[in-house]
Design an enzyme around this catalytic site. Structure first.
Site, PDB file in Angstrom:
ATOM      1  N   ASN A  32       1.881 113.007  23.024  1.00  0.00           N
ATOM      2  CA  ASN A  32       0.600 112.315  22.850  1.00  0.00           C
ATOM      3  C   ASN A  32       0.340 111.278  23.938  1.00  0.00           C
ATOM      4  O   ASN A  32      -0.789 110.829  24.122  1.00  0.00           O
ATOM      5  CB  ASN A  32       0.504 111.721  21.442  1.00  0.00           C
ATOM      6  CG  ASN A  32       0.324 112.827  20.409  1.00  0.00           C
ATOM      7  OD1 ASN A  32      -0.041 113.959  20.752  1.00  0.00           O
ATOM      8  ND2 ASN A  32       0.590 112.533  19.142  1.00  0.00           N
ATOM      9  N   ARG A 130     -11.838 115.597  11.121  1.00  0.00           N
ATOM     10  CA  ARG A 130     -11.372 114.706  12.201  1.00  0.00           C
ATOM     11  C   ARG A 130     -12.581 114.290  13.049  1.00  0.00           C
ATOM     12  O   ARG A 130     -12.746 114.724  14.182  1.00  0.00           O
ATOM     13  CB  ARG A 130     -10.308 115.406  13.047  1.00  0.00           C
ATOM     14  CG  ARG A 130      -9.062 115.730  12.244  1.00  0.00           C
ATOM     15  CD  ARG A 130      -7.996 116.415  13.066  1.00  0.00           C
ATOM     16  NE  ARG A 130      -7.263 115.495  13.931  1.00  0.00           N
ATOM     17  CZ  ARG A 130      -6.229 115.854  14.695  1.00  0.00           C
ATOM     18  NH1 ARG A 130      -5.823 117.112  14.700  1.00  0.00           N
ATOM     19  NH2 ARG A 130      -5.623 114.976  15.462  1.00  0.00           N
ATOM     20  N   ASP A 313       2.723 111.671  11.662  1.00  0.00           N
ATOM     21  CA  ASP A 313       3.312 112.844  12.327  1.00  0.00           C
ATOM     22  C   ASP A 313       4.745 113.119  11.856  1.00  0.00           C
ATOM     23  O   ASP A 313       5.258 114.221  12.049  1.00  0.00           O
ATOM     24  CB  ASP A 313       3.314 112.663  13.853  1.00  0.00           C
ATOM     25  CG  ASP A 313       1.910 112.630  14.413  1.00  0.00           C
ATOM     26  OD1 ASP A 313       0.975 113.054  13.720  1.00  0.00           O
ATOM     27  OD2 ASP A 313       1.736 112.165  15.558  1.00  0.00           O
ATOM     28  N   ARG A 405       3.253 124.204  21.106  1.00  0.00           N
ATOM     29  CA  ARG A 405       2.245 123.273  21.625  1.00  0.00           C
ATOM     30  C   ARG A 405       2.829 121.884  21.820  1.00  0.00           C
ATOM     31  O   ARG A 405       2.348 121.121  22.661  1.00  0.00           O
ATOM     32  CB  ARG A 405       1.080 123.161  20.629  1.00  0.00           C
ATOM     33  CG  ARG A 405      -0.005 124.183  20.781  1.00  0.00           C
ATOM     34  CD  ARG A 405      -1.215 123.771  19.971  1.00  0.00           C
ATOM     35  NE  ARG A 405      -1.462 122.348  20.161  1.00  0.00           N
ATOM     36  CZ  ARG A 405      -1.980 121.534  19.243  1.00  0.00           C
ATOM     37  NH1 ARG A 405      -2.342 122.001  18.084  1.00  0.00           N
ATOM     38  NH2 ARG A 405      -2.163 120.248  19.490  1.00  0.00           N
TER      39      ARG A 405
HETATM   40  N1  EPU Z   1     -11.266 108.957  12.592  1.00  0.00           N
HETATM   41  C1  EPU Z   1     -12.596 108.772  12.284  1.00  0.00           C
HETATM   42  N2  EPU Z   1     -13.464 108.625  13.319  1.00  0.00           N
HETATM   43  C2  EPU Z   1     -13.077 108.651  14.613  1.00  0.00           C
HETATM   44  C3  EPU Z   1     -11.723 108.854  14.909  1.00  0.00           C
HETATM   45  C4  EPU Z   1     -10.832 108.995  13.866  1.00  0.00           C
HETATM   46  O1  EPU Z   1     -12.997 108.742  11.114  1.00  0.00           O
HETATM   47  O2  EPU Z   1     -13.942 108.531  15.502  1.00  0.00           O
HETATM   48  C5  EPU Z   1     -10.310 109.118  11.486  1.00  0.00           C
HETATM   49  C6  EPU Z   1      -9.626 110.478  11.504  1.00  0.00           C
HETATM   50  O3  EPU Z   1     -10.401 111.435  10.807  1.00  0.00           O
HETATM   51  C7  EPU Z   1      -8.311 110.193  10.845  1.00  0.00           C
HETATM   52  C8  EPU Z   1      -8.014 108.756  11.261  1.00  0.00           C
HETATM   53  O4  EPU Z   1      -9.240 108.199  11.678  1.00  0.00           O
HETATM   54  O5  EPU Z   1      -8.476 110.248   9.465  1.00  0.00           O
HETATM   55  C9  EPU Z   1      -6.999 108.609  12.389  1.00  0.00           C
HETATM   56  O6  EPU Z   1      -7.400 109.394  13.498  1.00  0.00           O
HETATM   57  P1  EPU Z   1      -6.917 109.061  14.977  1.00  0.00           P
HETATM   58  O7  EPU Z   1      -8.128 108.996  15.822  1.00  0.00           O
HETATM   59  O8  EPU Z   1      -6.015 107.879  14.948  1.00  0.00           O
HETATM   60  O9  EPU Z   1      -6.071 110.334  15.308  1.00  0.00           O
HETATM   61  P2  EPU Z   1      -6.291 111.386  16.488  1.00  0.00           P
HETATM   62  O10 EPU Z   1      -6.605 110.677  17.756  1.00  0.00           O
HETATM   63  O11 EPU Z   1      -7.166 112.473  16.024  1.00  0.00           O
HETATM   64  C10 EPU Z   1      -3.791 111.222  17.251  1.00  0.00           C
HETATM   65  C11 EPU Z   1      -2.695 112.201  17.546  1.00  0.00           C
HETATM   66  C12 EPU Z   1      -2.213 112.828  16.253  1.00  0.00           C
HETATM   67  C13 EPU Z   1      -1.717 111.724  15.337  1.00  0.00           C
HETATM   68  C14 EPU Z   1      -2.814 110.677  15.118  1.00  0.00           C
HETATM   69  C15 EPU Z   1      -2.362 109.484  14.310  1.00  0.00           C
HETATM   70  C16 EPU Z   1      -3.184 113.045  19.735  1.00  0.00           C
HETATM   71  C17 EPU Z   1      -3.702 114.146  20.564  1.00  0.00           C
HETATM   72  N3  EPU Z   1      -3.207 113.233  18.428  1.00  0.00           N
HETATM   73  O12 EPU Z   1      -4.818 111.972  16.610  1.00  0.00           O
HETATM   74  O13 EPU Z   1      -1.120 113.655  16.593  1.00  0.00           O
HETATM   75  O14 EPU Z   1      -1.371 112.277  14.084  1.00  0.00           O
HETATM   76  O15 EPU Z   1      -3.280 110.200  16.400  1.00  0.00           O
HETATM   77  O16 EPU Z   1      -1.270 108.878  14.898  1.00  0.00           O
HETATM   78  O17 EPU Z   1      -2.737 112.037  20.244  1.00  0.00           O
HETATM   79  C18 EPU Z   1       0.352 115.450  16.299  1.00  0.00           C
HETATM   80  O18 EPU Z   1       0.907 115.094  17.333  1.00  0.00           O
HETATM   81  O19 EPU Z   1       0.824 116.344  15.550  1.00  0.00           O
HETATM   82  C19 EPU Z   1      -0.910 114.837  15.927  1.00  0.00           C
HETATM   83  C20 EPU Z   1      -1.723 115.350  15.019  1.00  0.00           C
END
Ligand code: EPU
Length: 438
Positions: A32, A130, A313, A405
């Site tokens: 990430n 998401r 995670d 992945r």
């Molecule tokens: N959310 C919103 N609005 C937004 C953005 C997020 O409502 O504009 C909500 C999401 O729906 C979720 C929560 O906020 O319920 C947290 O989302 P976040 O944006 O923190 O997560 P992400 O950026 O989609 C990244 C990692 C994930 C990891 C999460 C939490 C990457 C590419 N992905 O996801 O990694 O679970 O942060 O730490 O960095 C994984 O590696 O398996 C993975 C899913």
């Protein structure tokens, strides 16, 4: 019209469970972190070298996207040479963007570089809704016009201007995307309620190595002073916190004795605390962690949180371990709406779990048995591998491309610790339904 399933050769991971993991292994670079730092190179006007990248599909797909935009990219093992000087494209093809979540970082990075970005909706793991409303709110606050149409996001701006942004919730992706948009904006940006994950700090360090002025990463207020130009640099990404955690859990799950080298133990504090609570023994040094367990595990309760809380995670692999802990464990998933599908697969291996909305209640059983299971997302894959290592008999895991992945050489690392794990090609019915027109 009739519906039939197609018999074909598919790749599966085969694990003969019951082997105790023992020995020393090392952790790869952070997925990430890598997927944020590679797009960040677009903001720079000179070549960059990114080292310690994990050798995983997400990194290879991002390399393709960068090439598509006009960057010259050479990926040699764990090092990527990126020359972004030729970048002129602002549009990413859907077939690439939909292969991973982090393709949305190209919106922030392209806005910062070209003032224009057209990026299809990202793919990645299905963990419930998401949305990216907070990313968009942040970019609009910097002056961009962002239009979400049926195929993706189009964002445009004449000149990005710094602003104050207060996120409605803590979002890792939103924090990263706004950081990418803001580093070359005119003036100052302050992000309030920012995510504090280690990869946010690593991205800030990388941006600062290129000449950006980012302060406060790792706290909930990040201050960015926009700069006109960024210079090239050589940078090594931090070790993968989730891979480290997965290996720690696998060690405890097999009643093993494993030392994981090249990690950052302080990033693992939430997991370490839970493993100690369930009865494992953990010691660490500056850059290694040793996990030992005699297998007498007690049930524990877990609530996933943003960093430094227990990471979502690791909830999935940890819940695999808890299926055989003595007593009832309650897991509350606070970050994503649907992150328990692996438990339904594990029921085929003898696990006992009830899921009520965002809570999973796991009643520890005396042991798991091997079965055929299906990976629904990346960390579900890790959870099923842990379950397979624990189970008596053979577990066959299908849909392993999710695991590829995000984990570099997971099988060979586990094999070197004594696991009986391999890839096989077997005849099976395709999970895709084929429609036959009569
Ligand atoms: N959310 C919103 N609005 C937004 C953005 C997020 O409502 O504009 C909500 C999401 O729906 C979720 C929560 O906020 O319920 C947290 O989302 P976040 O944006 O923190 O997560 P992400 O950026 O989609 C990244 C990692 C994930 C990891 C999460 C939490 C990457 C590419 N992905 O996801 O990694 O679970 O942060 O730490 O960095 C994984 O590696 O398996 C993975 C899913």
């Amino acid at each position: 019209m009739a519906v039939a399933q197609k018999l074909q050769l598919i790749q599966k991971m085969q694990i003969k469970g019951g082997c105790r993991l023992e020995g020393v292994t090392s952790v790869s670079g952070g997925k990430n972190t890598a997927v944020a730092i590679i797009p960040a190179v677009l903001l720079c006007d000179e070549p960059c070298v990114i080292e310690n990248l994990p050798d995983i599909d997400d990194v290879r797909v991002l390399a393709e996207m960068m090439r598509h935009l006009g960057a010259s990219v050479a990926l040699e093992g764990n090092t990527m040479h990126i020359d972004p000087r030729g970048v002129s494209g602002h549009s990413v093809p859907a077939k690439l963007a939909q292969r991973m979540r982090a393709s949305y970082y190209l919106i922030g990075a392209l806005l910062g570089r070209l003032g224009r970005a057209e990026v299809p909706y990202p793919g990645g793991c299905m963990l419930g809704p998401r949305p990216i409303d907070q990313h968009i709110k942040g970019m609009e606050a910097l002056g961009a016009t962002v239009v979400c149409h049926s195929d993706g996001v189009f964002a445009e701006v004449d000149e990005l201007r710094g602003n104050d942004i207060f996120f409605d919730l803590v979002t890792v992706g939103g924090t990263i995307n706004v950081m990418l948009s803001a580093v070359r904006a005119v003036g100052n940006t302050t992000i309030y309620n920012a995510a504090k994950e280690p990869h946010i700090v690593d991205l800030a360090n990388f941006l600062n190595s290129m000449g950006a002025r980012v302060k406060g990463a790792g706290t909930d207020i990040i201050r960015i002073r926009g700069v006109q130009k960024l210079r090239g640099c050589t940078y090594a990404v931090i070790p993968d916190q989730i891979e480290t955690g997965t290996l720690m859990i696998a060690a405890a799950a097999t009643h093993g004795d494993v030392t994981i080298r090249g990690c950052i133990p302080t990033h693992m504090d939430a997991l370490t605390a839970k493993l100690l609570e369930l009865g494992a023994n953990i010691t660490d040094s500056d850059d290694s962690i040793r996990v030992r367990s005699n297998g007498a595990h007690r049930a524990v309760n877990i609530k996933t949180q943003v960093y430094p809380g227990f990471p979502t995670d690791l909830q999935q692999p940890m819940s695999a371990l808890l299926t055989t802990a003595r007593g009832t464990s309650i897991i509350t998933e606070n970050i994503f709406e649907q992150r328990f599908r692996h438990l339904m697969e594990m029921e085929r291996m003898g696990a006992s779990a009830r899921i009520v909305d965002r809570v999973a209640i796991i009643d520890g059983v005396s042991g798991l048995f091997g079965s055929s299971v299906y990976v629904t997302d990346l960390r579900a894959g890790a959870a099923l591998v842990v379950a397979g290592l624990m189970a008596e008999g053979v577990t066959e895991i299908a849909n392993t491309q999710y695991i590829d992945r995000g984990y570099e050489n997971l099988e060979s690392k586990l094999r070197s610790l004594g696991a009986d794990i391999r890839r096989v090609e077997v005849e099976d019915y395709s999970p895709m339904i084929e429609i036959i027109r009569e």
